[in-house]
Design a protein around this motif. Sequence first.
Motif, PDB file in Angstrom:
ATOM      1  N   SER A 153       0.896  -1.135  -0.064  1.00  0.00           N
ATOM      2  CA  SER A 153       0.030   0.066  -0.144  1.00  0.00           C
ATOM      3  C   SER A 153       0.830   1.415  -0.107  1.00  0.00           C
ATOM      4  N   GLN A 154       0.133   2.249  -0.608  1.00  0.00           N
ATOM      5  CA  GLN A 154       1.159   3.813  -0.509  1.00  0.00           C
ATOM      6  C   GLN A 154       1.742   4.053   0.656  1.00  0.00           C
ATOM      7  N   VAL A 155       0.956   3.938   1.912  1.00  0.00           N
ATOM      8  CA  VAL A 155       1.714   4.420   3.029  1.00  0.00           C
ATOM      9  C   VAL A 155       2.791   3.509   3.515  1.00  0.00           C
ATOM     10  N   LEU A 186       7.847   3.234  -6.354  1.00  0.00           N
ATOM     11  CA  LEU A 186       6.232   3.013  -6.234  1.00  0.00           C
ATOM     12  C   LEU A 186       5.578   4.164  -5.348  1.00  0.00           C
ATOM     13  N   HIS A 187       5.985   4.511  -4.321  1.00  0.00           N
ATOM     14  CA  HIS A 187       5.293   5.580  -3.481  1.00  0.00           C
ATOM     15  C   HIS A 187       4.932   6.670  -4.242  1.00  0.00           C
ATOM     16  N   THR A 188       5.922   7.275  -5.097  1.00  0.00           N
ATOM     17  CA  THR A 188       5.928   8.495  -6.022  1.00  0.00           C
ATOM     18  C   THR A 188       4.806   8.240  -6.769  1.00  0.00           C
ATOM     19  N   LEU A 245       2.358   6.098  -7.000  1.00  0.00           N
ATOM     20  CA  LEU A 245       1.095   5.736  -6.471  1.00  0.00           C
ATOM     21  C   LEU A 245       0.272   7.281  -5.805  1.00  0.00           C
ATOM     22  N   ARG A 246       1.175   7.995  -5.134  1.00  0.00           N
ATOM     23  CA  ARG A 246       0.790   9.300  -4.767  1.00  0.00           C
ATOM     24  C   ARG A 246       0.523  10.208  -5.853  1.00  0.00           C
ATOM     25  N   ARG A 247       0.959  10.316  -6.859  1.00  0.00           N
ATOM     26  CA  ARG A 247       0.856  11.332  -7.851  1.00  0.00           C
ATOM     27  C   ARG A 247      -0.661  10.834  -8.680  1.00  0.00           C
ATOM     28  N   LEU A 261      -0.461   6.660  16.297  1.00  0.00           N
ATOM     29  CA  LEU A 261       0.884   6.199  16.126  1.00  0.00           C
ATOM     30  C   LEU A 261       1.177   6.019  14.623  1.00  0.00           C
ATOM     31  N   ASN A 262       2.564   6.404  14.297  1.00  0.00           N
ATOM     32  CA  ASN A 262       3.007   6.184  12.760  1.00  0.00           C
ATOM     33  C   ASN A 262       4.407   5.422  13.142  1.00  0.00           C
ATOM     34  N   ASN A 263       4.984   4.970  12.014  1.00  0.00           N
ATOM     35  CA  ASN A 263       6.278   4.189  11.915  1.00  0.00           C
ATOM     36  C   ASN A 263       7.079   4.529  11.024  1.00  0.00           C
ATOM     37  N   ARG A 264       8.480   4.578  11.013  1.00  0.00           N
ATOM     38  CA  ARG A 264       9.381   4.699  10.250  1.00  0.00           C
ATOM     39  C   ARG A 264      10.414   3.694  10.491  1.00  0.00           C
ATOM     40  N   LEU A 265      11.450   3.485   9.499  1.00  0.00           N
ATOM     41  CA  LEU A 265      12.582   2.922   9.874  1.00  0.00           C
ATOM     42  C   LEU A 265      13.803   3.784   9.517  1.00  0.00           C
ATOM     43  N   ALA A 299       6.755  13.591   3.026  1.00  0.00           N
ATOM     44  CA  ALA A 299       6.441  12.700   1.945  1.00  0.00           C
ATOM     45  C   ALA A 299       5.191  11.930   1.845  1.00  0.00           C
ATOM     46  N   HIS A 300       4.918  11.393   3.016  1.00  0.00           N
ATOM     47  CA  HIS A 300       3.639  10.773   3.217  1.00  0.00           C
ATOM     48  C   HIS A 300       2.441  11.388   3.939  1.00  0.00           C
ATOM     49  N   ALA A 301       2.465  12.723   4.103  1.00  0.00           N
ATOM     50  CA  ALA A 301       1.453  13.269   4.467  1.00  0.00           C
ATOM     51  C   ALA A 301       0.087  12.959   3.933  1.00  0.00           C
ATOM     52  N   CYS A 302      -1.032  12.820   4.955  1.00  0.00           N
ATOM     53  CA  CYS A 302      -2.432  12.349   4.414  1.00  0.00           C
ATOM     54  C   CYS A 302      -2.852  12.715   2.885  1.00  0.00           C
ATOM     55  N   SER A 303      -2.935  12.079   2.136  1.00  0.00           N
ATOM     56  CA  SER A 303      -3.332  12.726   0.920  1.00  0.00           C
ATOM     57  C   SER A 303      -4.729  12.796   0.775  1.00  0.00           C
TER      58      SER A 303
HETATM   59  C1  HEM Z   1      -9.493  12.536  10.023  1.00  0.00           C
HETATM   60  C2  HEM Z   1      -9.360  11.803   8.981  1.00  0.00           C
HETATM   61  C3  HEM Z   1      -7.714  11.253   8.837  1.00  0.00           C
HETATM   62  C4  HEM Z   1      -6.825  11.038   9.496  1.00  0.00           C
HETATM   63  C5  HEM Z   1      -6.522  11.490  10.749  1.00  0.00           C
HETATM   64  C6  HEM Z   1      -5.606  10.488   8.531  1.00  0.00           C
HETATM   65  C7  HEM Z   1      -4.229  10.469   8.913  1.00  0.00           C
HETATM   66  C8  HEM Z   1      -3.425  10.243   8.057  1.00  0.00           C
HETATM   67  C9  HEM Z   1      -1.895  10.023   8.772  1.00  0.00           C
HETATM   68  C10 HEM Z   1      -1.533  10.424   9.850  1.00  0.00           C
HETATM   69  C11 HEM Z   1      -1.202   9.608   7.368  1.00  0.00           C
HETATM   70  C12 HEM Z   1       0.181   9.384   7.157  1.00  0.00           C
HETATM   71  C13 HEM Z   1       0.882   8.211   7.387  1.00  0.00           C
HETATM   72  C14 HEM Z   1       2.259   7.992   7.408  1.00  0.00           C
HETATM   73  O1  HEM Z   1       3.037   9.105   7.329  1.00  0.00           O
HETATM   74  O2  HEM Z   1       2.955   6.868   7.783  1.00  0.00           O
HETATM   75  C15 HEM Z   1      -2.007   9.204   6.442  1.00  0.00           C
HETATM   76  C16 HEM Z   1      -1.826   8.881   5.307  1.00  0.00           C
HETATM   77  C17 HEM Z   1      -2.646   8.738   4.002  1.00  0.00           C
HETATM   78  N1  HEM Z   1      -4.081   8.962   4.046  1.00  0.00           N
HETATM   79 FE1  HEM Z   1      -5.262   9.699   5.615  1.00  0.00          FE
HETATM   80  N2  HEM Z   1      -5.911  10.360   7.232  1.00  0.00           N
HETATM   81  C18 HEM Z   1      -7.506  10.894   7.331  1.00  0.00           C
HETATM   82  C19 HEM Z   1      -8.585  10.587   6.380  1.00  0.00           C
HETATM   83  C20 HEM Z   1      -8.126  10.126   5.281  1.00  0.00           C
HETATM   84  C21 HEM Z   1      -9.062  10.026   3.952  1.00  0.00           C
HETATM   85  C22 HEM Z   1     -10.621  10.639   3.841  1.00  0.00           C
HETATM   86  C23 HEM Z   1      -8.263   9.564   3.057  1.00  0.00           C
HETATM   87  C24 HEM Z   1      -8.842   9.526   1.404  1.00  0.00           C
HETATM   88  C25 HEM Z   1      -9.653  10.156   0.874  1.00  0.00           C
HETATM   89  C26 HEM Z   1      -7.009   9.460   3.404  1.00  0.00           C
HETATM   90  C27 HEM Z   1      -5.979   8.697   2.575  1.00  0.00           C
HETATM   91  C28 HEM Z   1      -4.790   8.707   2.914  1.00  0.00           C
HETATM   92  C29 HEM Z   1      -3.346   8.190   2.035  1.00  0.00           C
HETATM   93  C30 HEM Z   1      -3.598   7.571   0.717  1.00  0.00           C
HETATM   94  C31 HEM Z   1      -2.619   8.208   2.768  1.00  0.00           C
HETATM   95  C32 HEM Z   1      -1.052   7.869   2.278  1.00  0.00           C
HETATM   96  C33 HEM Z   1      -0.319   9.019   2.053  1.00  0.00           C
HETATM   97  C34 HEM Z   1       1.104   8.504   1.492  1.00  0.00           C
HETATM   98  O3  HEM Z   1       1.792   7.511   2.111  1.00  0.00           O
HETATM   99  O4  HEM Z   1       1.533   9.033   0.596  1.00  0.00           O
HETATM  100  N3  HEM Z   1      -6.987   9.769   4.880  1.00  0.00           N
HETATM  101  N4  HEM Z   1      -3.390   9.775   6.850  1.00  0.00           N
END
Ligand code: HEM
Length: 411
Positions: free
Chosen positions: A94-96, A102-104, A106-108, A301-305, A359-363
Amino acid sequence: MADAAAAAAAAAELARSFRLSDPPADFVDDPSATWAALREHHPVHELAPNSVLLTRYDDVLAIYRSPNVSSDKKKEFGPKFGVGTPLYEHHTTSQVFSDPPLHTRLRRILMGAVNQRAIARMEAGVNTMVDALLDRIADEPAPDLIEHFAAQIPVEVIGNLLDVPRSERGPLREWSLATLSALEPAPSEKVLARGQAAVSEFLVYLKDLVARRAAHPGDPEADVLTRLMLGDANGKLGETELLHNCIFLLNAGHETTTNLIGNGSHTLITHRDQLQRLQRDPALIGSAVEELLRYESPIQLNNRLTTAPIQLSTREVPAGTFITLAIGAANRDAAEFADPERLEIARKPNNHLAFGQGAHACSGMNVARMEGRIALGKLFARYPNIDLAAPPERDRRLRFRGFRNLPVRLG
Ligand code: HEM
């Protein structure tokens, strides 16, 4: 003086002995004392050899922004789920949990589908749906705000985003809960078995949905599944990448947003001064949602290596260190937030980390914000005297913060 010294010694001991696999009994109800003790006494806290927990805002931010970290979880999830199992395949594709390239890619592909234009298109539908849900609970003596309200909204929004036929959305929430529960720091055998089964069933369903969509493609501007199936200039995604990232997307936006709405409702109901302030000035809803995300972060909680040594506030950690980022603790750090234990719905600035950073901030952050603003704004405008009908039951998991139920009296 003696009392202060005893309290400091107790906090130091609380921090020293903290284990995520066996936290103090009251930790889930209110983790703030434990987070404060860790921030002060053990900000880089050893959970196991080569594994640390970070609780200070600056340390958590430094890791999110560092180029020397990986989100790839193969090393961690091999022993946890079993290499080649459905959970392993899912959570390592998965993207996250992926790194470039792969990440770049999927994210785009995904970001184009959740831009401001796309969100504006979704808004009218969310308004109508929330009004209908609020109508439906009007005659219930003690509606459960999780089951009857908070959980209903994201399932519709994400279902629409991938254009999953409405009649087929029933199992999505259970599959999603089961897949994500396996990510807990210490999942039981039963939780793991349910997670493995959920991924397998999800895959069977999605293969069929993808075949139907291939026969009748949607509009890639609005339909994320069609968009993912088309791929990008580098070609199409492989089948495994495509299917697991659909599952991921369906999961990512579900529980998190349910918990934003559930936690936000509970927090405002139990902080009447702030609720009344919002009712007097509904324009505060935008900053209120940010503050609710900070105050009761749905993901804790989130994780990294680490892939190279990284200097943190109290020491350097070497390459190959497993890092656990305590978002909930960082979001209550007085070094970043004035009076952090106080709910302040007009707080500015509010650079909380509820959506991660870097880089992985929630899309989907702007989709979630839109859902939160509409759901909470309408709930408290329609039912200004809403109150708890019984003590709510908390979800006991550590990675996700939310409620299993939230019975209310509408007043
Ligand atoms: C309050 C609601 C949400 C919270 C608190 C939240 C929180 C997060 C956090 C903390 C990450 C980062 C994970 C990391 O850095 O390891 C993340 C990634 C992600 N979230 Fe959310 N999220 C929420 C809602 C959503 C929604 C509604 C969607 C889709 C429409 C979504 C899609 C994604 C995706 C695709 C990623 C991966 C981004 C990446 O790895 O580039 N999230 N989210």
